[in-house]
Scaffold this active site. Sequence first.
Site, mmCIF file in Angstrom:
data_model
loop_
_atom_site.group_PDB
_atom_site.id
_atom_site.type_symbol
_atom_site.label_atom_id
_atom_site.label_comp_id
_atom_site.label_asym_id
_atom_site.label_seq_id
_atom_site.Cartn_x
_atom_site.Cartn_y
_atom_site.Cartn_z
ATOM 1 N N SER A 1 105.077 -69.985 11.889
ATOM 2 C CA SER A 1 104.367 -69.071 10.984
ATOM 3 C C SER A 1 102.948 -68.839 11.473
ATOM 4 C CB SER A 1 104.336 -69.720 9.599
ATOM 5 O OG SER A 1 103.442 -69.053 8.757
ATOM 6 N N TYR B 1 102.873 -77.144 3.509
ATOM 7 C CA TYR B 1 103.865 -76.276 4.156
ATOM 8 C C TYR B 1 103.393 -75.884 5.558
ATOM 9 C CZ TYR B 1 106.125 -72.034 5.681
ATOM 10 O OH TYR B 1 106.758 -71.098 6.468
ATOM 11 N N LYS C 1 104.761 -76.807 9.688
ATOM 12 C CA LYS C 1 105.027 -75.897 10.817
ATOM 13 C C LYS C 1 104.248 -76.355 12.054
ATOM 14 C CE LYS C 1 107.884 -73.155 8.789
ATOM 15 N NZ LYS C 1 109.297 -73.214 9.128
ATOM 16 N N ARG D 1 92.753 -66.193 -4.744
ATOM 17 C CA ARG D 1 93.701 -67.316 -4.807
ATOM 18 C C ARG D 1 93.216 -68.393 -3.834
ATOM 19 N NH1 ARG D 1 99.891 -65.983 -3.230
ATOM 20 N NH2 ARG D 1 98.934 -65.582 -1.211
ATOM 21 N N ASP E 1 93.506 -68.612 0.338
ATOM 22 C CA ASP E 1 93.694 -67.311 0.993
ATOM 23 C C ASP E 1 92.546 -67.008 1.945
ATOM 24 O OD1 ASP E 1 96.101 -66.580 -0.064
ATOM 25 O OD2 ASP E 1 95.308 -65.127 -1.507
HETATM 26 P P1 NAD Z 1 114.690 -68.827 2.769
HETATM 27 O O1 NAD Z 1 114.321 -69.894 1.794
HETATM 28 O O2 NAD Z 1 115.224 -67.549 2.245
HETATM 29 O O3 NAD Z 1 115.745 -69.402 3.838
HETATM 30 C C1 NAD Z 1 115.747 -70.746 4.237
HETATM 31 C C2 NAD Z 1 117.170 -71.260 4.115
HETATM 32 O O4 NAD Z 1 117.200 -72.627 4.542
HETATM 33 C C3 NAD Z 1 117.708 -71.211 2.681
HETATM 34 O O5 NAD Z 1 118.959 -70.567 2.677
HETATM 35 C C4 NAD Z 1 117.846 -72.684 2.298
HETATM 36 O O6 NAD Z 1 118.907 -72.893 1.399
HETATM 37 C C5 NAD Z 1 118.037 -73.348 3.645
HETATM 38 N N1 NAD Z 1 117.615 -74.746 3.712
HETATM 39 C C6 NAD Z 1 116.454 -75.305 3.289
HETATM 40 N N2 NAD Z 1 116.439 -76.625 3.528
HETATM 41 C C7 NAD Z 1 117.620 -76.919 4.121
HETATM 42 C C8 NAD Z 1 118.209 -78.117 4.600
HETATM 43 N N3 NAD Z 1 117.583 -79.291 4.504
HETATM 44 N N4 NAD Z 1 119.440 -78.056 5.157
HETATM 45 C C9 NAD Z 1 120.112 -76.872 5.247
HETATM 46 N N5 NAD Z 1 119.615 -75.715 4.803
HETATM 47 C C10 NAD Z 1 118.377 -75.740 4.245
HETATM 48 O O7 NAD Z 1 113.403 -68.576 3.687
HETATM 49 P P2 NAD Z 1 113.125 -67.421 4.760
HETATM 50 O O8 NAD Z 1 112.053 -66.558 4.207
HETATM 51 O O9 NAD Z 1 114.388 -66.830 5.231
HETATM 52 O O10 NAD Z 1 112.459 -68.293 5.903
HETATM 53 C C11 NAD Z 1 113.214 -68.817 6.994
HETATM 54 C C12 NAD Z 1 112.303 -69.652 7.863
HETATM 55 O O11 NAD Z 1 111.203 -68.848 8.298
HETATM 56 C C13 NAD Z 1 111.695 -70.851 7.135
HETATM 57 O O12 NAD Z 1 111.623 -71.936 8.042
HETATM 58 C C14 NAD Z 1 110.300 -70.369 6.787
HETATM 59 O O13 NAD Z 1 109.387 -71.428 6.672
HETATM 60 C C15 NAD Z 1 109.976 -69.487 7.990
HETATM 61 N N6 NAD Z 1 108.959 -68.477 7.698
HETATM 62 C C16 NAD Z 1 109.133 -67.632 6.636
HETATM 63 C C17 NAD Z 1 108.154 -66.684 6.353
HETATM 64 C C18 NAD Z 1 108.280 -65.787 5.150
HETATM 65 O O14 NAD Z 1 107.261 -65.248 4.700
HETATM 66 N N7 NAD Z 1 109.471 -65.554 4.611
HETATM 67 C C19 NAD Z 1 107.022 -66.590 7.162
HETATM 68 C C20 NAD Z 1 106.891 -67.458 8.255
HETATM 69 C C21 NAD Z 1 107.878 -68.407 8.521
HETATM 70 C C1 WQD Z 2 99.686 -61.428 0.847
HETATM 71 C C2 WQD Z 2 98.400 -60.846 0.268
HETATM 72 C C3 WQD Z 2 97.339 -62.288 -1.314
HETATM 73 C C4 WQD Z 2 100.526 -62.093 -4.310
HETATM 74 C C5 WQD Z 2 102.280 -66.490 2.836
HETATM 75 C C6 WQD Z 2 102.227 -67.856 3.442
HETATM 76 C C7 WQD Z 2 102.475 -67.782 4.911
HETATM 77 C C8 WQD Z 2 103.765 -67.028 5.239
HETATM 78 C C9 WQD Z 2 103.831 -65.715 4.522
HETATM 79 C C10 WQD Z 2 105.551 -68.569 5.447
HETATM 80 C C11 WQD Z 2 97.276 -61.858 0.150
HETATM 81 C C12 WQD Z 2 97.806 -61.019 -1.986
HETATM 82 C C13 WQD Z 2 99.767 -61.914 -3.180
HETATM 83 C C14 WQD Z 2 100.057 -61.575 -5.547
HETATM 84 C C15 WQD Z 2 98.132 -60.713 -4.403
HETATM 85 N N1 WQD Z 2 104.920 -67.741 4.778
HETATM 86 N N2 WQD Z 2 98.579 -61.233 -3.225
HETATM 87 N N3 WQD Z 2 98.878 -60.893 -5.545
HETATM 88 O O1 WQD Z 2 99.533 -65.576 1.611
HETATM 89 O O2 WQD Z 2 99.578 -63.915 3.540
HETATM 90 O O3 WQD Z 2 101.272 -65.677 3.430
HETATM 91 O O4 WQD Z 2 103.568 -65.897 3.125
HETATM 92 O O5 WQD Z 2 105.276 -69.041 6.513
HETATM 93 O O6 WQD Z 2 102.518 -69.095 5.372
HETATM 94 O O7 WQD Z 2 100.946 -68.420 3.177
HETATM 95 O O8 WQD Z 2 101.396 -63.849 1.806
HETATM 96 O O9 WQD Z 2 102.556 -62.367 0.247
HETATM 97 O O10 WQD Z 2 101.500 -64.479 -0.658
HETATM 98 O O11 WQD Z 2 100.032 -62.609 0.112
HETATM 99 O O12 WQD Z 2 97.043 -60.089 -4.472
HETATM 100 O O13 WQD Z 2 100.683 -61.727 -6.605
HETATM 101 O O14 WQD Z 2 98.671 -60.408 -1.074
HETATM 102 O O15 WQD Z 2 96.098 -62.719 -1.829
HETATM 103 O O16 WQD Z 2 96.065 -61.179 0.403
HETATM 104 P P1 WQD Z 2 100.309 -64.779 2.569
HETATM 105 P P2 WQD Z 2 101.448 -63.358 0.318
#
Ligand code: NAD
Ligand code: WQD
Length: 336
Positions: free
Chosen positions: A124, A149, A153, A292, A295
């Site tokens: 991430s 979290y 990573k 928040r 942020d």
């Molecule tokens: P998600 O929660 O929709 O998908 C994750 C999946 O992993 C889920 O289906 C959950 O049931 C499964 N899971 C969790 N723990 C598990 C375990 N111990 N064993 C087996 N399955 C397990 O999340 P996503 O948004 O699809 O994210 C996928 C990956 O990408 C995650 O590692 C997340 O941290 C990373 N990521 C997501 C974002 C985002 O904003 N969505 C941003 C950066 C990184």
């Molecule tokens: C985006 C913008 C908020 C909600 C997070 C994780 C990051 C990654 C992606 C996994 C910001 C603003 C949000 C709301 C708002 N996840 N906001 N009102 O914080 O950039 O990233 O998700 O790896 O690790 O930290 O994403 O969608 O929460 O926020 O004003 O109700 O929207 O302040 O500027 P963020 P977000």
Amino acid sequence: MAILVTGGAGYIGSHTSIELIQSGYDVIILDNFYNSKPEALNRIKKISGGDFKFYECDIRDKAGLDKVFAENDIEAVIHFAGLKAVGESCRKPLEYYENNIGGTVTLCEAMRDAGCKKIVFSSSATVYGSNNPSPLREDMPAGGTTNPYGTTKLYIETVLSDLYASDNEWSVVILRYFNPIGAHKSGLIGEDPNGIPNNLMPYITQVAIGKLDHLNVFGDDYPTHDGTGVRDYIHVVDLAQGHLCAVKKACAGSGLNIYNLGTGNGYSVLDVVKAFEKASGQQVKYVIGPRRDGDIATCYSDPSKAKAELGWEAMYGIEEMCADSWNWQKNNPQGL
Ligand code: NAD
Ligand code: WQD
């Protein structure tokens, strides 16, 4: 040879599995449904028109993983499984460290024991912390994460780089995602958060559908063009395509490579609200509130390394991201 997709029933994993199946890969999905539903698997089949093997298994279950590797010829793993809620990770740090870091260590042990040494990992942009200026480049120092979290990573990236240092036969591709939004064009799969969403786009779509009254904009006094936070939103299907390029890279030879997956464009909260209103025809009521905790003002990528080395770049703009998020929400008001 097959690709094992951990967390393949989740938001990004389901979109990636579709792209893999449609590109002819033999896909095996593993998930424990902690944050997803079995219905996602039916939708993957319906959209892709293909089939795949599924294991309901936890990545912390070594015996379960050993069985998956013993029963299949797995060439590489795309590792999505993990917990991802920033706020929850502050309340339950041990669960996050145990599931994300412990689970990844167990997965790597099972891979090593099975002789499968190719892994693509979901990292991430959060690993850049708050000290680096945007556009963020992969050679900037990672660290200074502000929540457990993000720290999981960062540590997993360290685990994978130590693993590669110990045995250069490994092929590790670390992908640092920026802000994934949008949904598959079919409207059959998309982001399906439990409870009140933490992230901006699902919050907006739930206001638009009438489940939530208004969006709280977290601060309008940041040093950005309109005072609200700026992020690099990326369409989840572009992200899924990035995994196809990454898995090809992982399979092409050994190494440790890190890539940003973003568009390189920054949009403010109010830019996203306006783009969403235009794409959906819905008005989104919002109230400006305080910042928040944790942020930062601005976070966007320099995606040029992925373009140069993986031949990948994002194709979709903010309009399509908003239109596809709305299409998913409208067709599935209660999620899956
Ligand atoms: P998600 O929660 O929709 O998908 C994750 C999946 O992993 C889920 O289906 C959950 O049931 C499964 N899971 C969790 N723990 C598990 C375990 N111990 N064993 C087996 N399955 C397990 O999340 P996503 O948004 O699809 O994210 C996928 C990956 O990408 C995650 O590692 C997340 O941290 C990373 N990521 C997501 C974002 C985002 O904003 N969505 C941003 C950066 C990184
Ligand atoms: C985006 C913008 C908020 C909600 C997070 C994780 C990051 C990654 C992606 C996994 C910001 C603003 C949000 C709301 C708002 N996840 N906001 N009102 O914080 O950039 O990233 O998700 O790896 O690790 O930290 O994403 O969608 O929460 O926020 O004003 O109700 O929207 O302040 O500027 P963020 P977000």
